[in-house]
Design an enzyme around this catalytic site. Structure first.
Site, PDB file in Angstrom:
ATOM      1  N   ARG A   1       1.347  42.609  88.931  1.00  0.00           N
ATOM      2  CA  ARG A   1       1.615  41.191  88.676  1.00  0.00           C
ATOM      3  C   ARG A   1       1.737  40.446  89.999  1.00  0.00           C
ATOM      4  NH1 ARG A   1       6.464  40.563  84.526  1.00  0.00           N
ATOM      5  NH2 ARG A   1       5.762  38.413  84.687  1.00  0.00           N
TER       6      ARG A   1
ATOM      7  N   GLY B   1      24.611  37.822  83.602  1.00  0.00           N
ATOM      8  CA  GLY B   1      24.330  38.925  84.495  1.00  0.00           C
ATOM      9  C   GLY B   1      23.020  39.608  84.144  1.00  0.00           C
TER      10      GLY B   1
ATOM     11  N   LEU C   1      21.109  42.297  82.468  1.00  0.00           N
ATOM     12  CA  LEU C   1      21.410  43.204  81.355  1.00  0.00           C
ATOM     13  C   LEU C   1      20.658  44.516  81.455  1.00  0.00           C
ATOM     14  CD1 LEU C   1      21.420  40.605  78.428  1.00  0.00           C
ATOM     15  CD2 LEU C   1      23.327  41.394  79.839  1.00  0.00           C
ATOM     16  N   GLN C   2      19.495  44.504  82.091  1.00  0.00           N
ATOM     17  CA  GLN C   2      18.684  45.721  82.194  1.00  0.00           C
ATOM     18  C   GLN C   2      18.427  46.013  83.667  1.00  0.00           C
ATOM     19  OE1 GLN C   2      14.941  45.482  80.183  1.00  0.00           O
ATOM     20  NE2 GLN C   2      14.384  47.604  80.611  1.00  0.00           N
TER      21      GLN C   2
ATOM     22  N   GLY D   1      10.684  45.869  87.753  1.00  0.00           N
ATOM     23  CA  GLY D   1      11.748  44.876  87.594  1.00  0.00           C
ATOM     24  C   GLY D   1      11.722  43.782  88.644  1.00  0.00           C
ATOM     25  N   GLU D   2      10.547  43.490  89.232  1.00  0.00           N
ATOM     26  CA  GLU D   2      10.488  42.470  90.289  1.00  0.00           C
ATOM     27  C   GLU D   2      10.850  41.090  89.757  1.00  0.00           C
ATOM     28  OE1 GLU D   2       7.332  40.558  93.531  1.00  0.00           O
ATOM     29  OE2 GLU D   2       6.905  42.503  92.607  1.00  0.00           O
ATOM     30  N   ARG D   3      10.540  40.813  88.488  1.00  0.00           N
ATOM     31  CA  ARG D   3      10.853  39.501  87.922  1.00  0.00           C
ATOM     32  C   ARG D   3      12.367  39.309  87.845  1.00  0.00           C
ATOM     33  NH1 ARG D   3      11.215  37.469  82.596  1.00  0.00           N
ATOM     34  NH2 ARG D   3      10.587  35.268  82.437  1.00  0.00           N
TER      35      ARG D   3
ATOM     36  N   GLU E   1       4.716  50.328  83.878  1.00  0.00           N
ATOM     37  CA  GLU E   1       5.816  49.522  83.350  1.00  0.00           C
ATOM     38  C   GLU E   1       5.405  48.056  83.190  1.00  0.00           C
ATOM     39  OE1 GLU E   1       9.475  47.144  83.145  1.00  0.00           O
ATOM     40  OE2 GLU E   1       7.927  47.051  84.683  1.00  0.00           O
TER      41      GLU E   1
ATOM     42  N   ARG F   1       4.222  44.572  79.688  1.00  0.00           N
ATOM     43  CA  ARG F   1       4.675  43.196  79.515  1.00  0.00           C
ATOM     44  C   ARG F   1       3.635  42.373  78.767  1.00  0.00           C
ATOM     45  NH1 ARG F   1      10.048  43.497  80.610  1.00  0.00           N
ATOM     46  NH2 ARG F   1      10.390  44.718  82.494  1.00  0.00           N
TER      47      ARG F   1
END
Length: 579
Positions: A29, A48, A50-51, A68-70, A102, A106
């Site tokens: 992405r 906060g 959450l994941q 998890g860059e977003r 991963e 999305r």
């Protein structure tokens, strides 16, 4: 977090300082929607993260994002100092695969990002189309289609990213090479294209237009097309449905090379069979690559400046199975025998004239074939006396050598024209030699009455300057001559002044400077006419306004009377009251 980079919170999750986290190059992405990030940032600010994100340790006590860059970007926007993360000790290869896998899950991943991700996984050597289809729950056709998007030129890929074109349209375009894609983009998809734009067009129509405009029917070529039958650039192998035949070729470079190789081989074979026949080409229908190759091989290839008549073609005998009745076949056979007799007589006449020196036979190099042709014996006029042009072998070689030198210069100029557009000259000082070049082109607009001012004293029967005269003029230009040339150039371009366009404004400014009195007379003359017409229009407008006002007053009066009548009808009669 000041003291440590990691604080243990749970068994599998740790808090990592955002200052010690950095994105990786593995993430497919590349585009992050700012509005969506802002929404996520506000959610993180209130609730906060959450994941947790996935990271792996790298040098200098820092961490690289695996996935998890977003969430990482949104946390920075929210002003957090640390973020929950799963720290994994994994290799570069595993990190890349996890990042790609991963992010492909999305829903908002774009087709181009998806294509690049699949390509990365295949390039790693650990996956192929079949394994990707299984891993991501897609069919193989879907994976292959997405992989083709990698070949899209950046400008078209961006159109797909921005939803300016559909996935179906992109799927049709990516079947073709960069040269065709570039033409399609510049002529039909580029922003600002007003005529013949393909934006919004159906994919089937785009496919049909590309095939018609940018591919070539292989039936037009005579070379062996066995390899073309399985070639991926053959439209028969690119389209789901095809009309049969040899198909169309979308690889122009390969097509040109195969055709040139075939024609060169054919020319050599023909020259071995009939060495007495010369090679030639005509400028309007020739194959330059073949001419150059044959010349380099030592063959003399003449340039014909006049039309050569094609040698007659032998008629083809009719086949009995092509006719419905015996009578039709016999009639066709009779016509064939007559045509064959005419062909034989014509060939004999050409042979006789050739042996008598009346005509010259040539193998003519055409764009897609080499054909036998002939022309009358050429004579040239020297000192008003016609002499037969007969060159010795040495003279022919010298002539060919001269032509070879001309070809080298022509090719040098053509290649220079192409490459000069790629050179960055923005920081180079504009020199005096370039200034002279400008005046060479400006001289095309010089008026005939100013020829004498630039040194052309003799009266010319024509109203233009030759290139040689222009070169002589720019060699020693004075300031006055430069001013004359520049002004004549301006005047020549004022012809495009119309109405209130920008050129018209420049024209009036120019006239105000050089002929103010005359310009004033012109303006006064036309303004006088305008004022008279304006006065008549104002008078007509006044009459119309009076009429319109009278009409409105009459309508208002009628309306009032109508309302009074209605009120009278609604009042109860005296008899009714008495009753």
């Amino acid at each position: 977090m000041e003291a440590t980079a990691i604080q243990s919170v749970e068994k599998n999750i740790t808090m990592v300082a955002l200052a010690n986290v950095q994105p990786s190059n593995y993430n497919p992405r590349k585009n992050f929607d700012e509005a969506s990030l802002a929404e996520l940032s506000e959610s993180i600010r209130q609730q906060g993260v959450l994941q947790p994100i996935g990271v792996r340790p790298i040098e200098d006590n820092r961490f690289e994002i695996v996935f998890g860059e977003r969430r990482y970007r949104a946390s920075l926007m929210a002003g957090l100092e640390d973020i929950p993360a799963v720290v994994m000790e994994i290799s570069d290869e595993v990190a890349e695969e996890m990042a790609v896998t991963e992010n492909l899950q999305r829903k908002d991943v774009t087709p181009i990002e998806e294509a690049n991700a699949y390509q990365k996984l295949i390039d790693s050597g650990r996956h192929d189309v079949q394994s990707l289809a299984v891993q991501f729950g897609k069919n193989e056709s879907y994976i292959r289609t997405r992989l083709k998007f990698v070949s899209l030129m950046p400008e078209i890929a961006q159109l797909l990213e921005q939803d300016e074109i559909t996935i179906s349209v992109a799927s049709e375009i990516c079947r073709y090479g960069e040269d065709i894609q570039k033409e399609v983009y510049n002529k039909h998809l580029k922003e600002g294209v007003q005529y013949n734009s393909w934006r919004g067009m159906k994919a089937s129509d785009v496919a049909r237009n590309i095939e018609r405009q940018y591919t070539t029917d292989l039936e037009r070529y005579a070379f062996d097309k066995t390899l073309c039958l399985s070639c991926p650039h053959n439209t028969n192998n690119m389209m789901l449905f095809c009309e049969g035949g040899c198909g169309n070729c979308a690889n122009r470079t390969c097509l040109a090379e195969m055709n040139a190789a075939y024609l060169t081989e054919k020319a050599v074979r023909l020259m071995e069979e009939r060495p007495e026949v010369s090679l030639c080409y005509e400028s309007f229908n020739s194959n330059e690559a073949v001419v150059e190759r044959l010349t380099a091989m030592g063959y003399e290839v003449e340039s014909l400046n006049y039309y050569a008549k094609a040698y007659p073609e032998q008629p083809e005998a009719p086949r009995k199975d092509e006719y419905d009745t015996t009578e039709e076949y016999e009639q066709a056979q009779s016509e064939f025998e007559q045509d064959l007799n005419d062909y034989t007589e014509e060939c004999e006449e050409i042979r006789t004239r050739s042996e008598a020196g009346e005509i010259i036979l040539y193998f003519r190099i055409e764009s897609k074939d080499i054909v036998l042709c002939y022309v009358p014996k050429v004579t040239c006029t020297t000192n008003d006396t016609k002499q037969e042009q007969t060159l010795s072998p040495v003279e022919k070689l010298e002539k060919q050598d001269k032509r070879n030198k001309e070809i080298a210069l022509e090719k040098t100029v053509e290649d220079t024209k192409k490459q000069i557009l790629e050179v960055d000259m923005s920081d180079c000082k504009f020199g005096q030699d370039e200034d002279k070049m400008i005046y060479f082109f400006l001289l095309s607009s010089l008026r005939k009455e100013h020829f004498e001012a630039v040194g052309i004293e003799e009266k010319k029967p024509y109203s233009y300057l030759t290139d040689e005269e222009k070169i002589n003029i720019i060699a020693n230009l004075t300031s006055k001559q430069k001013a004359i040339i520049r002004r004549d150039f301006l005047i020549a371009n004022f012809k495009n002044a119309y109405g209130n366009n920008a050129i018209a404004s420049l024209l009036l400014d120019f006239a105000q400077k050089h002929m103010p009195a005359l310009l004033a007379d012109i303006k006064n003359g036309h303004n006088e006419v305008y004022e008279k017409r304006h006065q008549r229009i104002e008078e007509k407008k006044a009459v119309l306004l009076v009429q319109e006002q009278a009409k409105q007053e009459a309508e208002q009066s009628d309306k009032q009377q109508s309302e009074v009548g209605m009120q009278t009808e609604e009042q109860p009669q005296e008899e009714d009251i008495a009753a």
